[in-house]
Motif scaffolding. Structure first.
Motif, PDB file in Angstrom:
ATOM      1  N   ASP A 159       7.783   5.821  -2.785  1.00  0.00           N
ATOM      2  CA  ASP A 159       9.013   6.549  -2.915  1.00  0.00           C
ATOM      3  C   ASP A 159       9.961   6.750  -1.417  1.00  0.00           C
ATOM      4  OD1 ASP A 159       9.027   6.183  -5.820  1.00  0.00           O
ATOM      5  OD2 ASP A 159       7.648   8.044  -5.655  1.00  0.00           O
ATOM      6  N   HIS A 160      11.032   7.225  -1.718  1.00  0.00           N
ATOM      7  CA  HIS A 160      11.862   7.598  -0.438  1.00  0.00           C
ATOM      8  C   HIS A 160      11.848   6.545   0.921  1.00  0.00           C
ATOM      9  CE1 HIS A 160      11.644  11.458  -2.457  1.00  0.00           C
ATOM     10  NE2 HIS A 160      10.310  11.448  -2.276  1.00  0.00           N
ATOM     11  N   VAL A 161      12.528   5.439   0.295  1.00  0.00           N
ATOM     12  CA  VAL A 161      12.620   4.363   1.093  1.00  0.00           C
ATOM     13  C   VAL A 161      14.158   3.748   1.152  1.00  0.00           C
ATOM     14  CG1 VAL A 161      12.058   1.819   1.785  1.00  0.00           C
ATOM     15  CG2 VAL A 161      10.289   3.463   1.025  1.00  0.00           C
ATOM     16  N   LYS A 162      14.789   3.791   2.281  1.00  0.00           N
ATOM     17  CA  LYS A 162      16.275   3.461   2.277  1.00  0.00           C
ATOM     18  C   LYS A 162      16.306   2.008   2.712  1.00  0.00           C
ATOM     19  CE  LYS A 162      18.233   7.999   3.134  1.00  0.00           C
ATOM     20  NZ  LYS A 162      18.977   8.680   4.059  1.00  0.00           N
ATOM     21  N   SER A 163      17.214   1.449   2.026  1.00  0.00           N
ATOM     22  CA  SER A 163      17.839   0.083   2.544  1.00  0.00           C
ATOM     23  C   SER A 163      19.564   0.218   2.363  1.00  0.00           C
ATOM     24  CB  SER A 163      17.412  -1.119   1.672  1.00  0.00           C
ATOM     25  OG  SER A 163      17.990  -2.233   1.777  1.00  0.00           O
ATOM     26  N   LYS A 164      20.050  -0.089   3.464  1.00  0.00           N
ATOM     27  CA  LYS A 164      21.483   0.171   3.824  1.00  0.00           C
ATOM     28  C   LYS A 164      22.060   1.417   3.289  1.00  0.00           C
ATOM     29  CE  LYS A 164      22.123  -4.895   3.609  1.00  0.00           C
ATOM     30  NZ  LYS A 164      22.433  -6.001   2.800  1.00  0.00           N
ATOM     31  N   LYS A 165      21.146   2.482   3.617  1.00  0.00           N
ATOM     32  CA  LYS A 165      21.703   3.836   3.358  1.00  0.00           C
ATOM     33  C   LYS A 165      21.605   4.312   1.893  1.00  0.00           C
ATOM     34  CE  LYS A 165      24.633   4.062   7.457  1.00  0.00           C
ATOM     35  NZ  LYS A 165      25.865   4.527   8.178  1.00  0.00           N
ATOM     36  N   VAL A 166      20.972   3.473   0.895  1.00  0.00           N
ATOM     37  CA  VAL A 166      20.628   3.751  -0.229  1.00  0.00           C
ATOM     38  C   VAL A 166      19.223   4.240  -0.469  1.00  0.00           C
ATOM     39  CG1 VAL A 166      20.877   3.070  -2.616  1.00  0.00           C
ATOM     40  CG2 VAL A 166      22.765   2.556  -0.951  1.00  0.00           C
ATOM     41  N   GLU A 167      18.832   5.161  -1.056  1.00  0.00           N
ATOM     42  CA  GLU A 167      17.458   5.644  -1.257  1.00  0.00           C
ATOM     43  C   GLU A 167      16.923   4.866  -2.293  1.00  0.00           C
ATOM     44  OE1 GLU A 167      14.509   9.272  -1.615  1.00  0.00           O
ATOM     45  OE2 GLU A 167      16.377   9.623  -0.326  1.00  0.00           O
ATOM     46  N   GLY A 168      15.655   4.622  -2.457  1.00  0.00           N
ATOM     47  CA  GLY A 168      14.925   4.038  -3.800  1.00  0.00           C
ATOM     48  C   GLY A 168      13.400   3.972  -3.306  1.00  0.00           C
ATOM     49  N   THR A 169      12.694   3.062  -4.275  1.00  0.00           N
ATOM     50  CA  THR A 169      11.253   2.849  -4.050  1.00  0.00           C
ATOM     51  C   THR A 169      11.068   1.483  -3.826  1.00  0.00           C
ATOM     52  OG1 THR A 169      11.328   4.439  -5.715  1.00  0.00           O
ATOM     53  CG2 THR A 169       9.274   3.183  -5.786  1.00  0.00           C
ATOM     54  N   LEU A 170       9.880   1.350  -2.959  1.00  0.00           N
ATOM     55  CA  LEU A 170       9.369   0.093  -2.409  1.00  0.00           C
ATOM     56  C   LEU A 170       8.348  -0.297  -3.370  1.00  0.00           C
ATOM     57  CD1 LEU A 170       9.999  -2.330  -0.720  1.00  0.00           C
ATOM     58  CD2 LEU A 170       8.676  -1.182   1.163  1.00  0.00           C
ATOM     59  N   TYR A 171       8.010  -1.461  -3.846  1.00  0.00           N
ATOM     60  CA  TYR A 171       7.029  -1.852  -4.747  1.00  0.00           C
ATOM     61  C   TYR A 171       6.098  -3.151  -3.987  1.00  0.00           C
ATOM     62  CZ  TYR A 171       9.028   0.760  -8.681  1.00  0.00           C
ATOM     63  OH  TYR A 171       9.429   1.794  -9.456  1.00  0.00           O
ATOM     64  N   MET A 172       5.028  -2.953  -4.035  1.00  0.00           N
ATOM     65  CA  MET A 172       4.150  -4.142  -3.475  1.00  0.00           C
ATOM     66  C   MET A 172       3.298  -4.537  -4.717  1.00  0.00           C
ATOM     67  SD  MET A 172       4.809  -4.322  -0.312  1.00  0.00           S
ATOM     68  CE  MET A 172       3.600  -5.292   0.374  1.00  0.00           C
ATOM     69  N   MET A 173       3.805  -5.792  -5.243  1.00  0.00           N
ATOM     70  CA  MET A 173       2.932  -6.293  -6.157  1.00  0.00           C
ATOM     71  C   MET A 173       2.283  -7.683  -5.962  1.00  0.00           C
ATOM     72  SD  MET A 173       6.461  -5.705  -8.840  1.00  0.00           S
ATOM     73  CE  MET A 173       7.686  -6.252  -7.421  1.00  0.00           C
ATOM     74  N   SER A 174       1.560  -8.096  -6.754  1.00  0.00           N
ATOM     75  CA  SER A 174       0.611  -9.091  -6.558  1.00  0.00           C
ATOM     76  C   SER A 174       1.124 -10.224  -5.988  1.00  0.00           C
ATOM     77  CB  SER A 174      -0.377  -9.735  -7.954  1.00  0.00           C
ATOM     78  OG  SER A 174       0.814 -10.059  -8.674  1.00  0.00           O
ATOM     79  N   GLN A 175       2.622 -10.796  -6.395  1.00  0.00           N
ATOM     80  CA  GLN A 175       3.280 -11.965  -5.737  1.00  0.00           C
ATOM     81  C   GLN A 175       4.472 -11.610  -4.774  1.00  0.00           C
ATOM     82  OE1 GLN A 175       2.217 -15.148  -6.783  1.00  0.00           O
ATOM     83  NE2 GLN A 175       0.191 -14.248  -7.532  1.00  0.00           N
ATOM     84  N   ARG A 176       5.140 -10.351  -4.957  1.00  0.00           N
ATOM     85  CA  ARG A 176       6.140 -10.097  -4.329  1.00  0.00           C
ATOM     86  C   ARG A 176       6.178  -8.780  -3.851  1.00  0.00           C
ATOM     87  NH1 ARG A 176      11.038  -9.430  -8.450  1.00  0.00           N
ATOM     88  NH2 ARG A 176       9.827  -8.530 -10.174  1.00  0.00           N
ATOM     89  N   MET A 177       7.089  -8.356  -3.016  1.00  0.00           N
ATOM     90  CA  MET A 177       7.588  -7.169  -2.986  1.00  0.00           C
ATOM     91  C   MET A 177       9.013  -6.793  -3.033  1.00  0.00           C
ATOM     92  SD  MET A 177       7.810  -6.543   1.590  1.00  0.00           S
ATOM     93  CE  MET A 177       8.219  -5.032   1.562  1.00  0.00           C
TER      94      MET A 177
END
Length: 117
Positions: A12-30
């Motif tokens: 949690d607490h990961v920004k992309s282009k100044k928008v906060e969100g959640t980064l997921y690492m899954m089995s085939q993709r992020m």
């Protein structure tokens, strides 16, 4: 997110282009999902990731740059628990990428060789 996707890591607490969100690492993709949304707006298959770069520990903003074959995205870690927590989050993603990317590169190389045959 598909029900068959296996979430290996969630930050949690990961920004992309100044928008906060959640980064997921899954089995085939992020993938990255903005806060208060239920769809991914950024998604990378591991086989499409060329490399990743981390900001130096001396920088005030803790960042991770994902370099794909056709574009690039930067994530800014903004954990409210402080800079050490932000570095820990970034390092967890980076460590997992160091494990996963070589595995997917081998798969991609094998698929390319089969296609060339």
């Amino acid at each position: 997110m598909s029900s068959r996707e296996d979430v290996r890591l969630k930050i949690d607490h990961v920004k992309s282009k100044k928008v906060e969100g959640t980064l997921y690492m899954m089995s085939q993709r992020m993938a990255w999902m903005p806060k208060h949304r239920d769809v991914f707006t950024i998604s990378f298959d591991y086989c499409n990731i060329k490399s990743h770069r981390m900001s130096s520990d001396e920088k005030t903003k803790i960042r991770l740059q994902i370099v794909c074959y056709n574009d690039m995205t930067t994530f800014h870690f903004c954990n409210p628990n402080g800079i050490e927590a932000q570095k820990k989050d970034r390092d967890a993603i980076s460590d997992l990428l160091r494990i996963l990317l070589p595995e997917f590169k081998v798969q991609m190389d094998e698929a390319l060789q089969d296609k060339l045959k």
